[in-house]
Write a protein that holds these residues in place. Sequence first.
Motif, PDB file in Angstrom:
ATOM      1  N   CYS A   1     -19.378  24.219  -0.204  1.00  0.00           N
ATOM      2  CA  CYS A   1     -18.069  24.852  -0.379  1.00  0.00           C
ATOM      3  C   CYS A   1     -17.082  24.350   0.675  1.00  0.00           C
ATOM      4  O   CYS A   1     -15.943  24.019   0.363  1.00  0.00           O
ATOM      5  N   VAL A   2     -17.517  24.301   1.914  1.00  0.00           N
ATOM      6  CA  VAL A   2     -16.643  23.797   2.979  1.00  0.00           C
ATOM      7  C   VAL A   2     -16.341  22.321   2.755  1.00  0.00           C
ATOM      8  O   VAL A   2     -15.225  21.868   2.958  1.00  0.00           O
ATOM      9  N   HIS A   3     -17.332  21.589   2.301  1.00  0.00           N
ATOM     10  CA  HIS A   3     -17.163  20.156   2.067  1.00  0.00           C
ATOM     11  C   HIS A   3     -16.100  19.891   0.996  1.00  0.00           C
ATOM     12  O   HIS A   3     -15.214  19.058   1.183  1.00  0.00           O
ATOM     13  N   HIS A   4     -16.166  20.607  -0.119  1.00  0.00           N
ATOM     14  CA  HIS A   4     -15.258  20.332  -1.228  1.00  0.00           C
ATOM     15  C   HIS A   4     -13.932  21.073  -1.104  1.00  0.00           C
ATOM     16  O   HIS A   4     -12.898  20.550  -1.527  1.00  0.00           O
ATOM     17  N   ALA A   5     -13.940  22.271  -0.563  1.00  0.00           N
ATOM     18  CA  ALA A   5     -12.700  23.041  -0.490  1.00  0.00           C
ATOM     19  C   ALA A   5     -11.760  22.490   0.575  1.00  0.00           C
ATOM     20  O   ALA A   5     -10.558  22.378   0.353  1.00  0.00           O
ATOM     21  N   PHE A   6     -12.289  22.165   1.730  1.00  0.00           N
ATOM     22  CA  PHE A   6     -11.447  21.686   2.814  1.00  0.00           C
ATOM     23  C   PHE A   6     -11.447  20.167   2.941  1.00  0.00           C
ATOM     24  O   PHE A   6     -10.733  19.624   3.772  1.00  0.00           O
TER      25      PHE A   6
ATOM     26  N   ASP B   1     -14.066  13.849   4.415  1.00  0.00           N
ATOM     27  CA  ASP B   1     -13.181  12.700   4.531  1.00  0.00           C
ATOM     28  C   ASP B   1     -12.892  12.379   5.995  1.00  0.00           C
ATOM     29  O   ASP B   1     -12.589  11.239   6.335  1.00  0.00           O
ATOM     30  N   ILE B   2     -12.961  13.395   6.836  1.00  0.00           N
ATOM     31  CA  ILE B   2     -12.727  13.183   8.266  1.00  0.00           C
ATOM     32  C   ILE B   2     -13.970  12.609   8.931  1.00  0.00           C
ATOM     33  O   ILE B   2     -13.917  11.590   9.601  1.00  0.00           O
TER      34      ILE B   2
ATOM     35  N   LEU C   1     -18.988  16.820   9.820  1.00  0.00           N
ATOM     36  CA  LEU C   1     -18.096  17.963  10.020  1.00  0.00           C
ATOM     37  C   LEU C   1     -18.375  19.158   9.103  1.00  0.00           C
ATOM     38  O   LEU C   1     -18.329  20.296   9.576  1.00  0.00           O
ATOM     39  N   PRO C   2     -18.680  18.999   7.816  1.00  0.00           N
ATOM     40  CA  PRO C   2     -18.940  20.184   6.982  1.00  0.00           C
ATOM     41  C   PRO C   2     -20.086  21.067   7.475  1.00  0.00           C
ATOM     42  O   PRO C   2     -19.926  22.279   7.557  1.00  0.00           O
TER      43      PRO C   2
END
Length: 79
Positions: free
Chosen positions: A25-30, A34-35, A39-40
Amino acid sequence: MLLTLLISLTTLFLVPFVLTSSVLCVHHAFRTADIHEVLPPLLSPVVVVAMSVLQAIDGPRSTPRTACGSSSSRARRCP
């Protein structure tokens, strides 16, 4: 005994599912991947703790609100 077995099997399924889904969820929502690719998984526990603290501080409302936002018992028409 049967209830304990049912609860443990449910927990055994839910814990990995919740952890994996929170990272996705954090990976796709935020779009944090890409950074940086790491990070996720690092950001998801921070988001969970922050939301838990906010919920603990704010808590549930004691009186339900109407559609217009007033907490009075009689219904009013919205402007």
